[in-house]
Enzyme design. Structure first.
Site, short mmCIF file in Angstrom:
data_model
loop_
_atom_site.label_atom_id
_atom_site.label_comp_id
_atom_site.label_asym_id
_atom_site.label_seq_id
_atom_site.Cartn_x
_atom_site.Cartn_y
_atom_site.Cartn_z
N LYS A 134 1.46 -5.52 36.56
CA LYS A 134 0.05 -5.90 36.76
C LYS A 134 -0.88 -4.90 36.06
O LYS A 134 -1.76 -5.30 35.30
CB LYS A 134 -0.26 -5.96 38.26
CG LYS A 134 -1.64 -6.52 38.54
CD LYS A 134 -1.97 -6.52 39.99
CE LYS A 134 -2.60 -5.20 40.37
NZ LYS A 134 -2.93 -5.07 41.78
N ASP A 152 -2.81 -10.65 40.69
CA ASP A 152 -3.08 -9.80 41.85
C ASP A 152 -3.15 -10.68 43.08
O ASP A 152 -2.80 -11.87 43.02
CB ASP A 152 -4.38 -8.98 41.64
CG ASP A 152 -5.63 -9.84 41.84
OD1 ASP A 152 -5.52 -11.08 41.81
OD2 ASP A 152 -6.71 -9.27 42.05
#
Ligand code: SF4
Length: 222
Positions: A134, A152
């Protein structure tokens, strides 16, 4: 929600391949300001900000980095102070011991393997201590080198509610989104979902009645 009802809702809104384009267009119109909320001036500050943002808010990170970046300007600066001092300087961001350790490991690797520069390739970024997929995706995208889609907590929740994925695992969700979202939208798509998730499609009480996607969303309550 019962299975038959989910199936009926999916049929009502139509296939995701046909919905994705209007979803992106409507979100872009509703959230023209949907950009990264972290403040940074260069790629090192970007990397540090994203690393610090785990488990905390962007507001807290921005407050901490305002002073942090005056004191730490180059990778060497993070290694020049005792570990405890760096921990103190990032304390409000939480899990500061682990973050300080990761920051130092990352700075060391930047100096030893990347001439002190922040790489842009995902496979290089994820080798840095404390940098997961991420974080790597955010850093690459903000530098104009998008290679994936940031997943996310907001992106996961909204992708599921919008029926864009049936998965729960971020890697599998990213794979589903990569198949669906046109490549030129990979960088802005997560920002659109994040801002929509913060303003409208809230985790506990989605505001479907004011949502611009309510006729395209199988989870709509209106
Ligand atoms: S219609 Fe409701 S559940 Fe669907 S995206 Fe909008 S707010 Fe979220």
């Amino acid at each position: 929600m019962q299975r038959s009802y989910v199936g009926e809702a999916r049929r009502r809104v139509g296939p995701k391949r046909e919905r994705i384009r209007p979803i992106i267009e409507r979100l872009a119109a509703a959230h023209p300001d949907a950009v990264i909320a972290l403040r940074f001036r260069d790629e090192l500050q970007l990397l540090v900000s994203v690393m610090l943002s785990a488990q905390t808010t962007d507001v807290t990170v921005n407050r901490v980095t305002e002073r942090l970046f005056q004191k730490y300007r180059r990778p060497e600066d993070y290694l020049a102070v005792p570990l405890e001092e760096l921990e103190r300087d990032i304390l409000p961001t939480g899990t500061f011991r682990q973050k300080a350790k990761n920051l130092r490991g990352t700075m060391r690797m930047l100096l030893e393997e990347f001439d002190g520069e922040v790489p842009t390739r995902l496979e290089q970024l994820v080798r840095l201590p404390g940098v997961g997929r991420k974080t790597a995706n955010v850093v690459a995208a903000e530098r104009g080198a998008t290679q994936g889609i940031v997943v996310d907590t907001h992106v996961r929740r909204l992708s599921q509610r919008l029926g864009l994925t049936r998965h729960d695992d971020p890697v599998k969700i990213e794979r589903d989104l990569q198949r669906l979202v046109p490549k030129q939208d990979w960088a802005r798509f997560p920002h659109l979902l994040i801002w929509h998730g913060r303003r409208v499609c809230l985790a506990r009480a989605p505001r479907c009645e004011i949502c611009v996607l309510n006729d395209l969303c199988p989870s709509s309550r209106v």
